[in-house]
Design a protein around this motif. Structure first.
Motif, PDB file in Angstrom:
ATOM      1  N   PRO A  11      20.125 -50.299  76.912  1.00  0.00           N
ATOM      2  CA  PRO A  11      19.471 -49.021  77.205  1.00  0.00           C
ATOM      3  C   PRO A  11      20.421 -47.862  76.912  1.00  0.00           C
ATOM      4  CG  PRO A  11      19.035 -50.601  78.947  1.00  0.00           C
ATOM      5  CD  PRO A  11      20.087 -51.217  78.066  1.00  0.00           C
ATOM      6  N   SER A  12      21.689 -48.018  77.360  1.00  0.00           N
ATOM      7  CA  SER A  12      22.681 -46.971  77.149  1.00  0.00           C
ATOM      8  C   SER A  12      24.073 -47.530  77.394  1.00  0.00           C
ATOM      9  CB  SER A  12      22.429 -45.801  78.106  1.00  0.00           C
ATOM     10  OG  SER A  12      23.546 -44.951  78.174  1.00  0.00           O
ATOM     11  N   THR A  13      24.975 -47.366  76.442  1.00  0.00           N
ATOM     12  CA  THR A  13      26.365 -47.804  76.654  1.00  0.00           C
ATOM     13  C   THR A  13      26.990 -47.006  77.790  1.00  0.00           C
ATOM     14  OG1 THR A  13      27.254 -46.225  75.015  1.00  0.00           O
ATOM     15  CG2 THR A  13      26.664 -48.428  74.229  1.00  0.00           C
ATOM     16  N   GLN A  14      26.599 -45.747  77.924  1.00  0.00           N
ATOM     17  CA  GLN A  14      27.174 -44.888  78.960  1.00  0.00           C
ATOM     18  C   GLN A  14      26.804 -45.376  80.350  1.00  0.00           C
ATOM     19  OE1 GLN A  14      29.287 -42.829  77.942  1.00  0.00           O
ATOM     20  NE2 GLN A  14      29.556 -41.137  79.370  1.00  0.00           N
ATOM     21  N   THR A  15      25.559 -45.774  80.519  1.00  0.00           N
ATOM     22  CA  THR A  15      25.116 -46.284  81.814  1.00  0.00           C
ATOM     23  C   THR A  15      25.863 -47.554  82.178  1.00  0.00           C
ATOM     24  OG1 THR A  15      22.910 -45.340  81.527  1.00  0.00           O
ATOM     25  CG2 THR A  15      23.128 -47.124  83.118  1.00  0.00           C
ATOM     26  N   LEU A  16      25.998 -48.470  81.223  1.00  0.00           N
ATOM     27  CA  LEU A  16      26.726 -49.717  81.475  1.00  0.00           C
ATOM     28  C   LEU A  16      28.177 -49.434  81.833  1.00  0.00           C
ATOM     29  CD1 LEU A  16      26.944 -52.804  81.482  1.00  0.00           C
ATOM     30  CD2 LEU A  16      27.391 -52.698  79.015  1.00  0.00           C
ATOM     31  N   ALA A  17      28.827 -48.561  81.098  1.00  0.00           N
ATOM     32  CA  ALA A  17      30.236 -48.251  81.353  1.00  0.00           C
ATOM     33  C   ALA A  17      30.421 -47.612  82.727  1.00  0.00           C
ATOM     34  CB  ALA A  17      30.771 -47.334  80.259  1.00  0.00           C
ATOM     35  N   ARG A  18      29.530 -46.688  83.076  1.00  0.00           N
ATOM     36  CA  ARG A  18      29.614 -46.039  84.394  1.00  0.00           C
ATOM     37  C   ARG A  18      29.468 -47.071  85.507  1.00  0.00           C
ATOM     38  NH1 ARG A  18      25.748 -42.159  82.653  1.00  0.00           N
ATOM     39  NH2 ARG A  18      24.343 -43.082  84.184  1.00  0.00           N
ATOM     40  N   GLU A  19      28.518 -47.968  85.345  1.00  0.00           N
ATOM     41  CA  GLU A  19      28.280 -48.984  86.381  1.00  0.00           C
ATOM     42  C   GLU A  19      29.483 -49.911  86.536  1.00  0.00           C
ATOM     43  OE1 GLU A  19      24.727 -50.830  85.010  1.00  0.00           O
ATOM     44  OE2 GLU A  19      23.396 -49.282  85.849  1.00  0.00           O
ATOM     45  N   ARG A  20      30.051 -50.338  85.397  1.00  0.00           N
ATOM     46  CA  ARG A  20      31.210 -51.238  85.444  1.00  0.00           C
ATOM     47  C   ARG A  20      32.416 -50.548  86.087  1.00  0.00           C
ATOM     48  NH1 ARG A  20      30.822 -55.419  81.493  1.00  0.00           N
ATOM     49  NH2 ARG A  20      28.683 -56.224  81.657  1.00  0.00           N
ATOM     50  N   LEU A  21      32.611 -49.289  85.758  1.00  0.00           N
ATOM     51  CA  LEU A  21      33.743 -48.557  86.317  1.00  0.00           C
ATOM     52  C   LEU A  21      33.546 -48.304  87.807  1.00  0.00           C
ATOM     53  CD1 LEU A  21      36.434 -47.153  85.877  1.00  0.00           C
ATOM     54  CD2 LEU A  21      35.201 -45.112  85.116  1.00  0.00           C
ATOM     55  N   ALA A  53      18.377 -48.711  64.434  1.00  0.00           N
ATOM     56  CA  ALA A  53      19.133 -49.901  64.842  1.00  0.00           C
ATOM     57  C   ALA A  53      20.117 -50.366  63.773  1.00  0.00           C
ATOM     58  CB  ALA A  53      18.165 -51.034  65.177  1.00  0.00           C
ATOM     59  N   GLY A  54      21.356 -50.565  64.180  1.00  0.00           N
ATOM     60  CA  GLY A  54      22.385 -51.091  63.295  1.00  0.00           C
ATOM     61  C   GLY A  54      22.995 -50.093  62.338  1.00  0.00           C
ATOM     62  N   SER A  55      22.609 -48.818  62.444  1.00  0.00           N
ATOM     63  CA  SER A  55      23.045 -47.837  61.456  1.00  0.00           C
ATOM     64  C   SER A  55      24.140 -46.894  61.944  1.00  0.00           C
ATOM     65  CB  SER A  55      21.848 -46.983  60.994  1.00  0.00           C
ATOM     66  OG  SER A  55      20.899 -47.788  60.326  1.00  0.00           O
ATOM     67  N   ASN A  56      24.304 -46.792  63.260  1.00  0.00           N
ATOM     68  CA  ASN A  56      25.202 -45.771  63.794  1.00  0.00           C
ATOM     69  C   ASN A  56      26.258 -46.359  64.719  1.00  0.00           C
ATOM     70  OD1 ASN A  56      23.672 -43.762  62.483  1.00  0.00           O
ATOM     71  ND2 ASN A  56      22.213 -43.763  64.180  1.00  0.00           N
ATOM     72  N   LEU A  57      27.268 -45.561  64.999  1.00  0.00           N
ATOM     73  CA  LEU A  57      28.300 -45.951  65.958  1.00  0.00           C
ATOM     74  C   LEU A  57      27.921 -45.376  67.310  1.00  0.00           C
ATOM     75  CD1 LEU A  57      31.002 -47.251  66.621  1.00  0.00           C
ATOM     76  CD2 LEU A  57      32.134 -45.135  65.901  1.00  0.00           C
ATOM     77  N   LEU A  58      27.612 -46.247  68.246  1.00  0.00           N
ATOM     78  CA  LEU A  58      27.188 -45.860  69.587  1.00  0.00           C
ATOM     79  C   LEU A  58      28.091 -46.574  70.573  1.00  0.00           C
ATOM     80  CD1 LEU A  58      23.414 -46.574  68.922  1.00  0.00           C
ATOM     81  CD2 LEU A  58      24.527 -44.332  68.762  1.00  0.00           C
ATOM     82  N   MET A  59      28.951 -45.848  71.262  1.00  0.00           N
ATOM     83  CA  MET A  59      29.887 -46.544  72.133  1.00  0.00           C
ATOM     84  C   MET A  59      30.335 -45.674  73.297  1.00  0.00           C
ATOM     85  SD  MET A  59      33.435 -46.723  69.958  1.00  0.00           S
ATOM     86  CE  MET A  59      34.577 -45.336  69.865  1.00  0.00           C
ATOM     87  N   SER A  60      30.806 -46.349  74.338  1.00  0.00           N
ATOM     88  CA  SER A  60      31.399 -45.686  75.489  1.00  0.00           C
ATOM     89  C   SER A  60      32.750 -46.326  75.767  1.00  0.00           C
ATOM     90  CB  SER A  60      30.490 -45.810  76.720  1.00  0.00           C
ATOM     91  OG  SER A  60      29.283 -45.093  76.512  1.00  0.00           O
ATOM     92  N   VAL A  61      33.726 -45.478  76.018  1.00  0.00           N
ATOM     93  CA  VAL A  61      35.114 -45.905  76.221  1.00  0.00           C
ATOM     94  C   VAL A  61      35.522 -45.585  77.649  1.00  0.00           C
ATOM     95  CG1 VAL A  61      37.495 -45.607  75.451  1.00  0.00           C
ATOM     96  CG2 VAL A  61      35.618 -45.421  73.798  1.00  0.00           C
ATOM     97  N   ILE A  62      36.118 -46.558  78.314  1.00  0.00           N
ATOM     98  CA  ILE A  62      36.604 -46.352  79.675  1.00  0.00           C
ATOM     99  C   ILE A  62      38.115 -46.120  79.648  1.00  0.00           C
ATOM    100  CG2 ILE A  62      37.008 -47.460  81.912  1.00  0.00           C
ATOM    101  CD1 ILE A  62      34.323 -48.842  81.600  1.00  0.00           C
ATOM    102  N   LEU A  63      38.531 -45.026  80.281  1.00  0.00           N
ATOM    103  CA  LEU A  63      39.952 -44.719  80.398  1.00  0.00           C
ATOM    104  C   LEU A  63      40.291 -44.491  81.873  1.00  0.00           C
ATOM    105  CD1 LEU A  63      40.384 -42.214  77.419  1.00  0.00           C
ATOM    106  CD2 LEU A  63      41.091 -44.609  77.487  1.00  0.00           C
ATOM    107  N   THR A  64      41.262 -45.238  82.354  1.00  0.00           N
ATOM    108  CA  THR A  64      41.728 -45.059  83.736  1.00  0.00           C
ATOM    109  C   THR A  64      43.185 -44.614  83.770  1.00  0.00           C
ATOM    110  OG1 THR A  64      42.355 -47.400  83.904  1.00  0.00           O
ATOM    111  CG2 THR A  64      40.131 -46.799  84.611  1.00  0.00           C
TER     112      THR A  64
END
Length: 253
Positions: A11-21, A53-64
Motif C-alpha cells: 500500500p505504501s513503503t512509508q506506512t510500513l517503515a513508520r510502523e516498523r520504526l 507498476a515496476g517502472s519507478n523507484l519507490l522507497m522509504s529509508v529509516i535512519l536512527t
C-alpha cells in the motif's frame, strides 16, 4: 549500511517503515522498496502518488543515527541527494544535458523542465520526547511512459529524455550512496543551508505563485524571498509585506 527489502506491491513503503520504526522492529539503514504502491501518499493525505507498476523507484529509508546538526533538516539533505542523483542519471546518458534544467522546488519536489520527476516526504517518529528515527519517503519517476490524465501535464520521467530504460537497481543504489555521502559531506547546518539557498535561487524568477496550507487556507500572488535558517520559506505578499511558511504546498499555476 543499507538493508534493502523489496516487495512486489505495498500500500505504501512509508506506512510500513513508520510502523516498523514505531514498533522497534526497524534499525538504522533499513530500506523498504516497492515495485508498485496501491496507496502511495504525498505530504498530505489527499495527495496520491500515481505509479506504473515496476517502472519507478519507490522507497522509504529509516535512519536512527543522524548527526545532531542535521536531525531537523533531513528533508533537505534528502532533497539535495535526489537532485544530485537525477542530474547524474541524466548526464551519464546525455553529456551535454544542462544541469539547470533539473531544479529543486521548495520544499520537497524535483522538477525537470518544470515538470515533477520526484517527490520527498520526511517524517520523524517520536517516543515521548525522544526521537526514535526519521523515515525518508522517496519517489522518482524512472521508466514510466504514461501518467494519469490528472497529472499528465505536470509529471515526467527520466525515460522521457533517454533512449533506453534505466536499470532499477542502478537508480536505487546511486541514490542510497548519494544520501550516505551527503550526510557525511555536510559537517554543519550552515553548509547545507548555503547549498539549499543556491539551488532555490531560481525561484526568484517566478512572477507569482500560491501556497496552500494543510487546513485549506490559500495565499496567492506571492513572490519568493529566500529561506530561513530552519528551512521555512519567506515570501513577499501582494501588498509588499513578508511572511514565513513552514508547512505549505507551493503551486505555480
Amino acid at each position: 549500511m543499507w538493508n534493502i527489502q523489496t516487495y512486489a506491491e505495498l500500500p505504501s513503503t512509508q506506512t510500513l517503515a513508520r510502523e516498523r520504526l514505531a514498533s522497534g522492529e526497524a534499525k538504522n539503514g533499513d530500506v523498504f522498496v516497492a515495485l508498485h504502491q496501491s496507496g502511495g501518499k504525498g505530504r498530505y493525505d489527499d495527495r496520491i502518488w500515481h505509479d506504473e507498476a515496476g517502472s519507478n523507484l519507490l522507497m522509504s529509508v529509516i535512519l536512527t543515527e543522524i548527526p545532531n546538526h542535521l536531525a531537523d533538516k533531513m528533508q533537505f539533505v534528502t532533497a539535495l541527494s535526489v537532485l544530485a542523483t537525477v542530474r547524474t542519471l541524466l548526464t551519464r546518458e546525455i553529456r551535454q544535458f544542462d544541469l539547470q534544467r533539473v531544479q529543486l522546488k521548495w520544499a520537497n519536489d524535483i522538477l525537470v523542465d518544470g515538470k515533477k520527476i520526484s517527490g520527498i516526504l520526511s517524517e520523524a517518529i517520536w517516543s515521548g520526547n525522544a526521537l526514535k528515527g526519521i523515515v525518508l519517503g522517496i519517489g522518482i519517476n524512472i521508466n514510466q511512459e504514461y501518467f494519469n490524465k490528472t497529472i499528465a501535464d505536470s509529471a515526467i520521467a527520466l525515460k522521457h529524455f533517454l533512449s533506453n530504460a534505466i536499470p532499477f537497481k542502478q537508480a536505487r543504489d546511486l541514490l542510497l550512496a548519494t544520501i550516505q555521502f551527503t550526510m557525511l559531506h555536510y559537517t554543519s547546518a550552515e553548509m547545507l543551508l548555503n547549498d539549499l539557498r543556491i539551488e532555490l535561487e531560481w525561484m526568484r524568477q517566478i512572477p507569482h505563485f500560491s501556497l496552500s496550507e494543510p487546513d485549506g487556507t490559500k495565499a496567492e500572488g506571492l513572490r519568493y524571498d529566500g529561506i530561513t535558517d530552519d528551512g521555512a520559506m519567506q515570501v513577499i505578499t501582494p501588498d509588499g509585506t513578508k511572511r514565513i511558511y513552514q508547512n505549505a504546498t507551493l503551486n505555480f499555476a
